[in-house]
Design a protein around this motif. Structure first.
Motif, PDB file in Angstrom:
ATOM      1  N   VAL A   1       0.851  -1.195   0.000  1.00 15.16           N
ATOM      2  CA  VAL A   1       0.000   0.000   0.000  1.00 15.16           C
ATOM      3  C   VAL A   1       0.887   1.246   0.000  1.00 15.16           C
ATOM      4  CG1 VAL A   1      -1.668   1.330   1.349  1.00 15.16           C
ATOM      5  CG2 VAL A   1      -1.980  -1.107   1.030  1.00 15.16           C
ATOM      6  N   VAL A   2       1.887   1.256   0.840  1.00 12.76           N
ATOM      7  CA  VAL A   2       2.792   2.411   0.905  1.00 12.76           C
ATOM      8  C   VAL A   2       3.532   2.550  -0.430  1.00 12.76           C
ATOM      9  CG1 VAL A   2       4.885   3.314   2.034  1.00 12.76           C
ATOM     10  CG2 VAL A   2       3.040   2.366   3.401  1.00 12.76           C
ATOM     11  N   LEU A   3       3.923   1.403  -0.991  1.00 18.09           N
ATOM     12  CA  LEU A   3       4.598   1.430  -2.280  1.00 18.09           C
ATOM     13  C   LEU A   3       3.666   1.966  -3.349  1.00 18.09           C
ATOM     14  CD1 LEU A   3       7.221   0.692  -3.798  1.00 18.09           C
ATOM     15  CD2 LEU A   3       6.213  -1.533  -4.256  1.00 18.09           C
ATOM     16  N   PHE A   4       2.429   1.544  -3.360  1.00 17.48           N
ATOM     17  CA  PHE A   4       1.452   2.038  -4.325  1.00 17.48           C
ATOM     18  C   PHE A   4       1.224   3.534  -4.144  1.00 17.48           C
ATOM     19  CE2 PHE A   4      -2.985   3.094  -5.296  1.00 17.48           C
ATOM     20  CZ  PHE A   4      -2.976   2.853  -6.645  1.00 17.48           C
ATOM     21  N   LEU A   5       1.043   4.002  -2.909  1.00 12.55           N
ATOM     22  CA  LEU A   5       0.820   5.429  -2.641  1.00 12.55           C
ATOM     23  C   LEU A   5       2.042   6.258  -3.046  1.00 12.55           C
ATOM     24  CD1 LEU A   5      -1.063   5.311   0.759  1.00 12.55           C
ATOM     25  CD2 LEU A   5      -1.986   5.910  -1.467  1.00 12.55           C
TER      26      LEU A   5
ATOM     27  N   ALA B   1       4.268   5.398  -5.278  1.00  9.66           N
ATOM     28  CA  ALA B   1       4.371   5.361  -6.725  1.00  9.66           C
ATOM     29  C   ALA B   1       3.341   6.278  -7.349  1.00  9.66           C
ATOM     30  CB  ALA B   1       4.198   3.938  -7.234  1.00  9.66           C
ATOM     31  N   LYS B   2       2.144   6.303  -6.826  1.00 18.68           N
ATOM     32  CA  LYS B   2       1.055   7.110  -7.374  1.00 18.68           C
ATOM     33  C   LYS B   2       1.273   8.594  -7.119  1.00 18.68           C
ATOM     34  CE  LYS B   2      -3.214   7.366  -8.965  1.00 18.68           C
ATOM     35  NZ  LYS B   2      -3.484   7.206 -10.334  1.00 18.68           N
ATOM     36  N   PHE B   3       1.647   8.963  -5.908  1.00 14.74           N
ATOM     37  CA  PHE B   3       1.678  10.386  -5.544  1.00 14.74           C
ATOM     38  C   PHE B   3       3.095  10.949  -5.330  1.00 14.74           C
ATOM     39  CE2 PHE B   3      -2.455   8.796  -4.037  1.00 14.74           C
ATOM     40  CZ  PHE B   3      -3.269   9.596  -4.802  1.00 14.74           C
ATOM     41  N   ALA B   4       4.055  10.195  -4.893  1.00 14.76           N
ATOM     42  CA  ALA B   4       5.338  10.758  -4.490  1.00 14.76           C
ATOM     43  C   ALA B   4       6.439  10.557  -5.525  1.00 14.76           C
ATOM     44  CB  ALA B   4       5.768  10.159  -3.163  1.00 14.76           C
ATOM     45  N   TRP B   5       6.512   9.406  -6.198  1.00 16.16           N
ATOM     46  CA  TRP B   5       7.621   9.124  -7.093  1.00 16.16           C
ATOM     47  C   TRP B   5       7.711  10.120  -8.260  1.00 16.16           C
ATOM     48  CZ3 TRP B   5      11.507   6.514  -5.512  1.00 16.16           C
ATOM     49  CH2 TRP B   5      11.375   5.463  -4.637  1.00 16.16           C
TER      50      TRP B   5
ATOM     51  N   SER C   1      10.533  14.121 -10.918  1.00 14.66           N
ATOM     52  CA  SER C   1      10.521  15.355 -11.732  1.00 14.66           C
ATOM     53  C   SER C   1      11.360  16.448 -11.066  1.00 14.66           C
ATOM     54  CB  SER C   1       9.096  15.824 -11.982  1.00 14.66           C
ATOM     55  OG  SER C   1       8.496  16.240 -10.779  1.00 14.66           O
ATOM     56  N   SER C   2      11.304  16.565  -9.754  1.00 15.07           N
ATOM     57  CA  SER C   2      12.128  17.566  -9.075  1.00 15.07           C
ATOM     58  C   SER C   2      13.607  17.194  -9.185  1.00 15.07           C
ATOM     59  CB  SER C   2      11.701  17.738  -7.618  1.00 15.07           C
ATOM     60  OG  SER C   2      11.943  16.563  -6.883  1.00 15.07           O
ATOM     61  N   LEU C   3      13.929  15.888  -9.118  1.00 22.44           N
ATOM     62  CA  LEU C   3      15.321  15.468  -9.316  1.00 22.44           C
ATOM     63  C   LEU C   3      15.767  15.775 -10.748  1.00 22.44           C
ATOM     64  CD1 LEU C   3      15.535  12.032  -7.423  1.00 22.44           C
ATOM     65  CD2 LEU C   3      16.658  14.171  -6.833  1.00 22.44           C
TER      66      LEU C   3
END
Length: 164
Positions: A20-24, A26-30, A35-37
C-alpha cells in the motif's frame, strides 16, 4: 524464541502495508520526486554549461584585455619615441641656430674690429701726416727766413728731380 521468528499473519500484514505504501508512493510521491530530481539535474547541467560559457568569455576578455594592453604599450612606446625624436630635433635646431647666431656675431665682431682698426690706422696716418706737416713747416720757416738758404734749397730740389 517466538520473538525472533515472525508468524505468517505478521508477515502478511507487513507485506500488505508495504505494498500500500509502495502504491501510494508510486502514485503520488515518485513522479514529483523524480521530476524535481530531473529539474535539479537540468538546472545543475545548465549552470555548468553557463559556467563553462562564462569561463570562455572570461578567457576571451582576458585575451582581449591583453591585446589592448599590448596595443596601449606599443602606442606608448611609439609616442615616447616620437617625443624623443622631437626633443632631439628641437635640440639640434637650437644648436644650429645658436651656432649660426654665434658665427654671425663673430663675423660682425670681426667686421667691427676691422672697421675700428682701419679707423685707428687712418687716425694715426692723419695724425702722423699732420705732425709731419707741422714739423716740416717749422723747419722750413726756420731755414727759409734767409733768402740765400731758400735759393740753395730750391736748387737742391731741382737737382733731385729728374726731368725726362
Amino acid at each position: 524464541m517466538q520473538i525472533v521468528t515472525p508468524e505468517f499473519g505478521l508477515i502478511f500484514w507487513q507485506l500488505v502495508i508495504f505494498l500500500v505504501v509502495l502504491f501510494l508512493l508510486a502514485k503520488f510521491a515518485w513522479k514529483p520526486i523524480l521530476s524535481s530530481l530531473k529539474e535539479r539535474e537540468d538546472s545543475i547541467e545548465t549552470a555548468l554549461r553557463m559556467a563553462d560559457q562564462a569561463k570562455l568569455e572570461m578567457q576571451l576578455l582576458k585575451a582581449s584585455n591583453e591585446k589592448l594592453l599590448a596595443e596601449a604599450r606599443q602606442e606608448r612606446d611609439r609616442m615616447l619615441h616620437e617625443a624623443t625624436q622631437m626633443a632631439t630635433q628641437l635640440i639640434d635646431q637650437a644648436k644650429n641656430k645658436a651656432t649660426e647666431e654665434g658665427g654671425r656675431m663673430i663675423v660682425q665682431a670681426r667686421e667691427a674690429i676691422q672697421n675700428e682698426k682701419n679707423a685707428a690706422l687712418a687716425e694715426v696716418k692723419n695724425t702722423a701726416a699732420q705732425l709731419s706737416i707741422d714739423i716740416a713747416e717749422r723747419i722750413l720757416r726756420r731755414e727759409l727766413t734767409d733768402s740765400a738758404a731758400q735759393q740753395q734749397l730750391v736748387d737742391s730740389y731741382l737737382k733731385d728731380v729728374k726731368l725726362n
